[in-house]
Design an enzyme around this catalytic site. Structure first.
Site, short mmCIF file in Angstrom:
data_model
loop_
_atom_site.label_atom_id
_atom_site.label_comp_id
_atom_site.label_asym_id
_atom_site.label_seq_id
_atom_site.Cartn_x
_atom_site.Cartn_y
_atom_site.Cartn_z
N THR A 35 40.48 24.78 -11.26
CA THR A 35 39.64 24.45 -12.41
C THR A 35 40.34 23.40 -13.26
OG1 THR A 35 38.54 26.59 -12.48
CG2 THR A 35 38.66 25.38 -14.55
N HIS A 184 33.84 33.32 -4.05
CA HIS A 184 34.94 33.67 -4.96
C HIS A 184 34.84 35.16 -5.32
CE1 HIS A 184 38.10 33.46 -7.76
NE2 HIS A 184 37.77 32.38 -8.45
N ASN A 187 40.26 37.26 -8.78
CA ASN A 187 40.64 36.91 -10.15
C ASN A 187 39.81 37.54 -11.26
OD1 ASN A 187 42.59 35.41 -8.95
ND2 ASN A 187 41.69 33.42 -9.37
N TYR A 189 36.59 38.11 -11.55
CA TYR A 189 35.24 37.63 -11.83
C TYR A 189 34.20 38.61 -11.27
CZ TYR A 189 37.86 33.51 -13.19
OH TYR A 189 38.75 32.68 -13.80
N ASN A 244 42.57 38.37 -15.50
CA ASN A 244 41.36 38.67 -16.27
C ASN A 244 41.13 40.17 -16.44
OD1 ASN A 244 40.46 36.01 -16.95
ND2 ASN A 244 39.87 35.73 -14.81
#
Length: 373
Positions: A35, A184, A187, A189, A244
């Site tokens: 990112t 994805h 992490n 999400y 996260n």
């Protein structure tokens, strides 16, 4: 014996061509998704993105930065999307630039779930999640960092719509000229939030048992391969990363189950973050991720903190099929050449990682430039 080992390491197949599903990659080095928060208004890729990715096309495989599948899937300011035709046109410029250099590029499909903020959401709505559990930490918004909020738990009836968004985004990625896509699931999400018992307290078909918590990932995978075919799809997971504010009471059991379930699809690859995302490879209460590498029936990509020596050694020992590099690719567009010749690396400018223009994005020097200088 040690002399022989040294010689074979120097001649590592890390730098040799390898078959990757329907593609022949020029080497086993992967540019990890990174990112950079430089998208234009409307979540359209930066005008500089084609040059940025073109510079790095000597990687055997590029996995482009995480890209939201819908406006709701956005969790960071200035990140690109893949949910409308304007974004497709922006990405076409990127894939064309990479293909002109004979590179291979996949797109990472992203829904952040609760890792967002109302200011990033359509109509200022609450972010969504499997359960209404607020994460610790801060969201990166256009006004800077602000604390996360308590998300709204998805209604069961809404989940099919998000799975359809993955399918539509997959089609848009195909239209944009990508060679494949990565789901994805790492992490912390949305997919990861469904998998973990700390963030998924649902009592419907998507919560509770291992089968139910993995259902969302399996249905997303089915939707994506309905567009691409399994031979052009990979999945990224981060089994022991606390990124996260994510955790699970038994990650070894959970992710062994996940990987075995994924095998039914015949996916091209599994991309694993080995340890804490962007942090140490050894994590408290972790487990041996080679268990998952042995369980998975496709190509295994290892990621996290690799350098030349550890990457060569991992290949020599058969611990990975391909090796992904992240931050080293930011500051070294010609990383493959630098690794191959054991050349020094450019220093990373941490101040230009997120947002901005060409500085710290397309202006890092190549080895040839430095020699000429």
């Amino acid at each position: 014996m040690s002399n022989s080992n040294t010689q074979s390491a120097d001649l590592s197949d890390l730098f040799q061509p390898v078959q990757f599903g329907p593609y022949k990659l020029s080497n086993r080095i992967v540019m990890a998704p990174l990112t950079r928060s430089r998208a234009q208004k409307g979540d359209i890729p930066s005008l500089l993105a084609p040059e940025y990715y073109r510079q790095r096309a000597t990687a055997g495989l590029i996995i482009a930065e995480a890209t939201q599948i819908s406006p709701q899937g956005k969790g960071y300011a200035f990140t690109p999307g893949i949910y409308n035709s304007a974004q497709v046109e922006g990405w076409k410029s990127v894939t064309e630039a990479v293909h002109k250099e004979c590179g291979c590029i996949f797109l990472q499909l992203w829904h952040v779930g609760r890792i967002s903020h109302p200011s990033l959401q359509p109509n200022g709505e609450l972010p969504v999640a499997p359960s209404a559990i607020k994460p610790d930490g801060n969201a990166f918004t256009e006004e800077g960092f602000v604390p996360f909020v308590k998300p709204r738990a998805l209604e069961t009836i809404e989940i099919a719509g998000i799975i359809e968004q993955y399918r539509v985004a997959s089609q848009y990625a195909l239209d944009a000229g990508f060679d494949g896509v990565e789901i994805h699931g790492a992490n912390g999400y949305l997919i990861d939030q469904f998998l973990r018992d700390s963030t998924n307290h649902r009592i419907d078909a998507y919560g509770g048992s291992l089968e139910n918590r993995t259902r969302f990932l399996m249905e997303v995978t089915q939707a994506v391969i309905s567009v691409w075919g399994a031979e052009r799809v990979g999945v990224r997971l981060s089994p022991i990363s606390p990124a996260n504010d994510i955790a699970d009471s038994n990650p070894a059991t959970l992710f062994s189950y996940v990987v075995e379930k994924l095998n039914q699809f015949g996916l091209l690859y599994l991309h694993l973050i080995e340890g804490s995302t962007g942090g140490p490879r050894q994590v408290e209460n972790g487990f041996d991720l080679q268990i998952l590498r042995r369980l998975f029936k496709g190509i295994y990509i290892g990621n996290n903190g690799y350098d030349r020596e550890s990457a060569v050694m991992a290949r020599k020992q058969g611990l990975v099929d391909l090796v992904a590099f992240g931050r080293l690719f930011i500051s070294n567009p010609d990383l493959v050449a630098r690794l191959q010749s054991a050349a020094p690396h450019n220093e990373l400018d941490a101040n230009t990682l997120y947002g901005g223009g060409a500085k710290g994005y397309t202006d890092y020097p190549f080895l040839d430039d430095q020699k000429d200088g």
